[in-house]
Motif scaffolding. Structure first.
Motif, short mmCIF file in Angstrom:
data_model
loop_
_atom_site.label_atom_id
_atom_site.label_comp_id
_atom_site.label_asym_id
_atom_site.label_seq_id
_atom_site.Cartn_x
_atom_site.Cartn_y
_atom_site.Cartn_z
N MET A 118 45.03 47.59 36.08
CA MET A 118 46.24 48.28 36.50
C MET A 118 47.12 48.56 35.30
O MET A 118 47.44 47.65 34.52
CB MET A 118 47.00 47.44 37.52
N SER B 25 48.17 54.41 34.19
CA SER B 25 47.50 55.49 34.92
C SER B 25 48.11 55.68 36.31
O SER B 25 48.09 56.79 36.86
CB SER B 25 46.00 55.20 35.06
N MET B 26 48.67 54.62 36.88
CA MET B 26 49.23 54.74 38.22
C MET B 26 50.43 55.68 38.24
O MET B 26 50.76 56.26 39.28
CB MET B 26 49.61 53.37 38.77
N MET C 286 48.89 59.24 38.95
CA MET C 286 47.96 59.46 40.05
C MET C 286 48.40 60.58 40.99
O MET C 286 47.59 61.34 41.49
CB MET C 286 47.76 58.16 40.84
N LEU D 76 38.78 59.30 43.72
CA LEU D 76 39.29 57.94 43.53
C LEU D 76 38.29 56.90 44.00
O LEU D 76 38.07 55.88 43.34
CB LEU D 76 40.61 57.78 44.30
N LEU E 156 40.52 58.87 35.67
CA LEU E 156 39.90 57.73 36.35
C LEU E 156 38.90 57.02 35.45
O LEU E 156 38.67 55.81 35.60
CB LEU E 156 39.24 58.19 37.63
N ALA F 245 41.22 54.81 33.75
CA ALA F 245 41.89 53.92 34.68
C ALA F 245 40.96 52.82 35.18
O ALA F 245 41.39 51.68 35.40
CB ALA F 245 42.42 54.72 35.87
N TYR F 246 39.68 53.13 35.36
CA TYR F 246 38.70 52.15 35.83
C TYR F 246 37.93 51.49 34.69
O TYR F 246 36.97 50.76 34.94
CB TYR F 246 37.69 52.81 36.77
N THR G 19 45.16 50.22 45.15
CA THR G 19 46.50 50.35 44.57
C THR G 19 46.74 51.74 44.03
O THR G 19 47.79 52.35 44.27
CB THR G 19 46.68 49.31 43.44
N TYR G 20 45.76 52.27 43.27
CA TYR G 20 45.89 53.63 42.75
C TYR G 20 46.04 54.64 43.89
O TYR G 20 46.88 55.56 43.83
CB TYR G 20 44.67 54.00 41.91
N THR G 21 45.23 54.49 44.93
CA THR G 21 45.27 55.42 46.05
C THR G 21 46.60 55.34 46.79
O THR G 21 47.19 56.37 47.16
CB THR G 21 44.12 55.11 47.04
N GLY H 99 49.48 56.85 44.41
CA GLY H 99 49.32 58.29 44.28
C GLY H 99 49.57 59.03 45.57
O GLY H 99 50.25 60.07 45.60
#
Length: 516
Positions: free
Chosen positions: A127, A130-131, A134, A150, A342, A345-346, A379-381, A384
């Motif tokens: 985390m 990047s958030m 999103m 995602l 992503l 981010a990942y 969390t990202y989803t 965003g």
């Protein structure tokens, strides 16, 4: 044993110690199958796993295969009943006297963590900044296609990370493995280790560019806020619905402050930041900055609360009418921007072995990794989606750093900017330290501190490039996308997928050489 890399290392070292300590001992038992301790044979020796028949054939005494097999069955039985603090402990009267039984002490020395802690460490490591981009990524790709990316990119990155975790279990004993480049060296050769090191450097450097750009933005916003509060009567509002459009020509939403802007603007602040950050980059180690890891967790929690509050204030602003201000595209041809984001981010592939090596239950590594990735994707989803579907202006107004869409008098945005600036000010020196250490080792094989003059020169060049990018191309989403696409192509996708079939071939050869 293949699924427990730490235990294999413990066993191997323990056997060697046991052989050394017991080399001079003798056993006076009368049974004809009992040998002197100098003839005792370990179940494992460096580089190979021996079967009971191989132990029988390698001995100078004719032992009963049935007895040997019975001893090993007892060993397996008691091992399954053991407590974690008594790993590999088997009662002396149960085991065969000609088999060396190691006693592991590593688990008794501490340093182990539960699966819950391991999952949280994975989530906390991935985390990051990047958030903040999103929502912009969903605008670029379209809502439905963005959600699919995602989830899909999360699954692919989780799979390749798990390939790295599984590959380390099959490294020959005696080979020290710290991270993925070492695995590449074992299975693919020196070129793969160098390639992994170089693209790992690009990952660090891309993160540094993003952090410097965000630090400059937050410092600019903080300075603007202080100046506005000192020169105007603007009231701070914690639950305001007002937002800014990123396409607006004005960067400030206050009165005319042109005199202030002459020395405090987007072109000068990245240079001022050098004065603040540069003294922190020249330390021999960055241990002190690791003490502030909890700030990252607090920042993520606050951003999540912020997006939830804003959605409750803005409501849902969604329309399928193309002429509406709130029109939402379901798919867009600009989706590669989100894919690149992503990838970064990942990206946890450069640290996944370190994160999992202290897991108390090594057999759960794959499960814990999957849960960690799932939480990150969730969390990202959530962040965003909340910003995207509730944003009260046109979706094209969403900025690559959505905090910039919030006004200078938004109380929650003010807290977020101050807190994120503080947190990133402690993370950037750590990133710079990791980049410096890896840069000197990968390119020059320098492991020790090379001296202050060389460190200062390298840091000046590095932050000079960061400042130039922040001045002339302060697009956080694009920077994340490009750095993620370039480094992710090799480090996240290519190398793990090359290592995996080589590991399978290695196992086939090992099995054939063992049992045939």
């Amino acid at each position: 044993m293949m699924d427990s890399p730490d235990t294999e290392g413990i066993v191997n070292q323990s056997f060697e110690r046991a052989l050394e300590n017991n080399e001079a001992e003798t056993d006076s038992r009368a049974d004809q199958d009992i040998l002197d301790s100098t003839e005792r044979t370990p179940l494992l020796t460096s580089g190979a796993l021996y079967t009971p028949r191989e132990i029988l054939n390698s001995s100078t005494t004719q032992r009963s295969f049935r007895n040997t097999n019975s001893y090993i069955a007892r060993l397996a039985y008691y091992s399954n009943l053991r407590l974690p603090e008594n790993a590999l402990a088997v009662p002396p009267h149960i085991a065969a006297q000609y088999l060396v039984l190691p006693q592991s002490q590593q688990l008794k020395e501490g340093g182990r963590q539960s699966s819950l802690v391991t999952i949280f460490a994975i989530w906390n490591t991935m985390m990051g900044t990047s958030m903040l981009s999103m929502a912009w990524g969903l605008q670029q790709s379209g809502f439905i296609l963005g959600l699919g990316l995602l989830i899909g990119m999360g699954l692919v990155c989780c799979y390749t990370a798990n390939r790295i975790v599984r590959a380390q279990y099959h490294v020959p004993r005696g080979v020290v493995i710290f991270e993925f480049p070492d695995i590449c060296r074992v299975f693919l050769g020196k070129w793969a280790e160098t390639t992994a090191g170089i693209f790992g450097l690009l990952t660090f450097f891309g993160a540094m560019l993003v952090y410097w750009t965000l630090l400059s933005t937050f410092l600019l916003n903080i300075g603007d806020f202080i100046h506005i509060q000192a020169t105007t009567n603007e009231t701070i509002e914690f639950f305001t619905k007002d937002v800014l459009c990123s396409n607006s020509s004005s960067s400030l939403d206050a009165a005319d402050i042109s005199n202030f802007e002459t020395f405090w603007n987007a072109k000068t602040v990245p240079l001022y930041l050098i004065v603040i950050i540069m003294p922190l980059l020249n330390m021999k180690d960055a241990v002190i900055f690791t003490k502030f890891n909890s700030l990252g967790t607090i920042s993520v929690a606050f951003i999540t609360v912020l997006t939830t509050v804003k959605m409750s204030l803005w409501g849902v602003n969604w329309s399928n009418d193309p002429v509406s201000e709130h029109y939402v595209e379901l798919a867009n041809g600009k989706f590669p921007s989100l894919m690149g984001m992503l990838c970064l981010a990942y990206s946890i592939h450069s640290a996944i072995i370190t994160l999992l090596k202290n897991n108390a239950r090594q057999e759960n590594n794959s499960r814990d990794l999957a849960i960690g990735f799932s939480l990150v994707a969730l969390t990202y989803t959530f962040v965003g989606t909340m910003v995207f579907i509730s944003f009260p202006l046109s979706k094209n107004c969403i900025d690559q750093n959505f905090i910039k869409n919030l006004t200078s008098y938004d109380g929650m945005a003010i807290i977020a900017r101050f807190f994120l600036f503080l947190q990133m000010s402690t993370v950037f020196p750590l990133l710079a330290f990791l980049f410096r250490v890896n840069f000197l080792y990968v390119l020059f094989k320098v492991q020790d501190f090379p001296g202050y003059s060389k460190v200062i020169a390298l840091n000046m060049i590095t932050i000079g490039i960061c400042a130039i990018i922040a001045i002339f191309y302060p697009n956080v989403g694009d920077i994340i996308g490009w750095s993620g696409a370039i480094s992710g192509l090799v480090y996240v996708f290519l190398l793990p997928c090359l290592v995996s079939p080589i590991v399978k071939l290695f196992l086939i050869k090992k099995i054939r050489s063992t049992f045939l």
